[in-house]
Design a protein around this motif. Structure first.
Motif, short mmCIF file in Angstrom:
data_model
loop_
_atom_site.label_atom_id
_atom_site.label_comp_id
_atom_site.label_asym_id
_atom_site.label_seq_id
_atom_site.Cartn_x
_atom_site.Cartn_y
_atom_site.Cartn_z
N PRO A 45 0.80 -1.23 0.00
CA PRO A 45 0.00 0.00 0.00
C PRO A 45 0.83 1.27 0.00
O PRO A 45 0.28 2.36 -0.20
N ARG A 46 2.14 1.17 0.22
CA ARG A 46 2.98 2.36 0.13
C ARG A 46 3.00 2.91 -1.30
O ARG A 46 3.27 4.09 -1.50
N ALA A 47 2.76 2.06 -2.28
CA ALA A 47 2.64 2.53 -3.67
C ALA A 47 1.26 3.17 -3.81
O ALA A 47 0.29 2.53 -4.21
N ASP A 48 1.20 4.44 -3.47
CA ASP A 48 -0.10 5.13 -3.40
C ASP A 48 -0.78 5.19 -4.75
O ASP A 48 -2.00 5.08 -4.85
N ALA A 49 -0.01 5.39 -5.80
CA ALA A 49 -0.54 5.37 -7.17
C ALA A 49 0.62 5.09 -8.10
O ALA A 49 1.76 5.46 -7.82
N LEU A 50 0.33 4.46 -9.22
CA LEU A 50 1.33 4.25 -10.26
C LEU A 50 1.20 5.41 -11.24
O LEU A 50 0.11 5.71 -11.72
N TRP A 51 2.33 6.03 -11.52
CA TRP A 51 2.38 7.31 -12.24
C TRP A 51 2.64 7.05 -13.71
O TRP A 51 3.67 6.49 -14.08
N ILE A 52 1.73 7.49 -14.55
CA ILE A 52 1.86 7.35 -16.00
C ILE A 52 2.18 8.72 -16.56
O ILE A 52 1.28 9.54 -16.80
N GLN A 53 3.46 9.01 -16.74
CA GLN A 53 3.88 10.29 -17.32
C GLN A 53 3.96 10.13 -18.83
O GLN A 53 4.71 9.31 -19.34
N LEU A 54 3.19 10.94 -19.55
CA LEU A 54 3.10 10.81 -21.00
C LEU A 54 3.89 11.91 -21.69
O LEU A 54 4.05 13.01 -21.16
N PRO A 55 4.41 11.63 -22.88
CA PRO A 55 5.20 12.64 -23.60
C PRO A 55 4.35 13.81 -24.06
O PRO A 55 3.12 13.69 -24.20
N GLY A 56 5.00 14.93 -24.32
CA GLY A 56 4.28 16.12 -24.76
C GLY A 56 3.56 15.94 -26.07
O GLY A 56 2.62 16.68 -26.38
N SER A 57 3.96 14.96 -26.86
CA SER A 57 3.31 14.71 -28.15
C SER A 57 2.07 13.84 -28.01
O SER A 57 1.36 13.62 -29.01
N PHE A 58 1.78 13.35 -26.81
CA PHE A 58 0.60 12.51 -26.59
C PHE A 58 -0.62 13.42 -26.50
O PHE A 58 -0.85 14.07 -25.49
N GLY A 59 -1.38 13.51 -27.61
CA GLY A 59 -2.44 14.50 -27.71
C GLY A 59 -3.84 13.94 -27.64
O GLY A 59 -4.04 12.76 -27.33
N PRO A 60 -4.84 14.76 -27.93
CA PRO A 60 -6.24 14.33 -27.85
C PRO A 60 -6.55 13.09 -28.68
O PRO A 60 -7.37 12.26 -28.27
N GLY A 61 -5.91 12.95 -29.83
CA GLY A 61 -6.17 11.77 -30.65
C GLY A 61 -5.67 10.48 -30.06
O GLY A 61 -6.03 9.39 -30.53
N ASP A 62 -4.85 10.57 -29.00
CA ASP A 62 -4.29 9.39 -28.36
C ASP A 62 -5.08 8.93 -27.13
O ASP A 62 -4.73 7.91 -26.52
#
Length: 286
Positions: free
Chosen positions: A104-121
């Motif tokens: 439970p120490r892993a409060d959330a898994l972080w999904i950092q997306l690139p700046g090119s990841f846009g609305p169409g993705d």
């Protein structure tokens, strides 16, 4: 209001400039997280973005921290940036296996997306979130400008995140970019950090904020003033936020993170206190 928790932390748990100031010196590498956990009760998981650690290493992280400490490990960049959520299954499995000892120490898994990841993705994000284990919470960091300026893009992303119970992590750099850089570290950050509009809307009961200030502590404190209102409001709504304080050189980050917590606690007296740091220098008779 009693029993409220605001977690604060930094981008890392060890830094060369902290030795002898915030962390005892000398201190073996395998004890630095324990010392850091006396200053802050959360840390960003940036290291897992670049390389998945051994499971035994992660187990040592759990041993050095209390059950209420919050890790937010980032998914490997090979999954988020190289495969853009449409591949990297083996690397993802290895990551999930490695971080399991955090529990439970892993409060959330972080999904950092690139700046090119846009609305169409966004459909790719939706499909990816559907494949992830239900036993974890997830937080998504978005850097494409359209998600901050186009109402349709915002609605589509928020709807996807809401469907999966995922949080949207804002990276607030507005205070940093307000005036020109004045140090080498600031000049380097000026070229690398994203310039995005401020976002303060929480989607879950555990919002997460990345805040970038200045190397001058006074400038950092001045820049976070709007967040005092936001975080206080979240606490009064029953949320339990996590605030990460960055500066370009991070020299004073642990102290600044505690100062932010102190300022919120002045407004919310029922807020649970942070742990007390262990003494850095040797004990004296006077």
């Amino acid at each position: 209001m009693t029993g409220l928790r605001l977690h604060v932390g930094c981008a890392m748990w060890t830094h060369k400039s902290w030795s002898g100031r915030f962390l005892p010196h000398p201190l073996p590498a395998h004890e630095r997280l324990r010392a850091y956990a006396g200053w802050c009760d959360a840390v960003e998981g940036n290291t897992t973005f670049y390389a998945t650690p051994a499971r035994e290493t992660v187990a040592s992280w759990a041993e050095q921290t209390g059950p209420d400490f919050r890790f937010l490990p980032k998914l490997p960049k090979v999954v988020t940036h190289e495969h853009r959520l449409t591949g990297g299954e083996a690397e993802l499995r290895a990551f999930l296996h490695a971080i399991e000892p955090l529990g439970p120490r892993a409060d959330a898994l972080w999904i950092q997306l690139p700046g090119s990841f846009g609305p169409g993705d966004v459909p790719d994000l939706d499909r990816f979130l559907r494949t992830l284990p239900a036993g974890h919470r997830y937080a998504v960091e978005i850097r494409h400008p359209a998600f901050f300026t186009e109402a349709g893009a915002v609605r589509a992303l928020e709807a996807t995140l809401h469907q999966h119970g995922a949080e949207w992590v804002p990276f607030d750099t507005t205070a940093f970019f307000r005036t020109p850089p004045t140090s080498d570290a600031e000049r380097e950050a000026w070229t690398r950090k994203p310039r995005l509009p401020l976002r303060t809307r929480a989607l879950t009961d555990r919002p997460i904020v990345r805040y970038l200030g200045r190397d001058d502590p006074a400038g950092t404190v001045e820049g976070w003033q709007p967040w005092l209102d936001v975080v206080t409001g979240w606490l009064r709504e029953g949320r339990s936020p996590t605030m990460f304080v960055h500066t370009p050189d991070n020299a004073d980050a642990p102290e600044l993170a505690r100062r932010f917590h102190d300022q919120v606690r002045e407004r919310v007296p029922g807020l649970a206190p942070l742990p007390e740091p262990e003494p850095v220098g040797p004990a004296t008779l006077f």
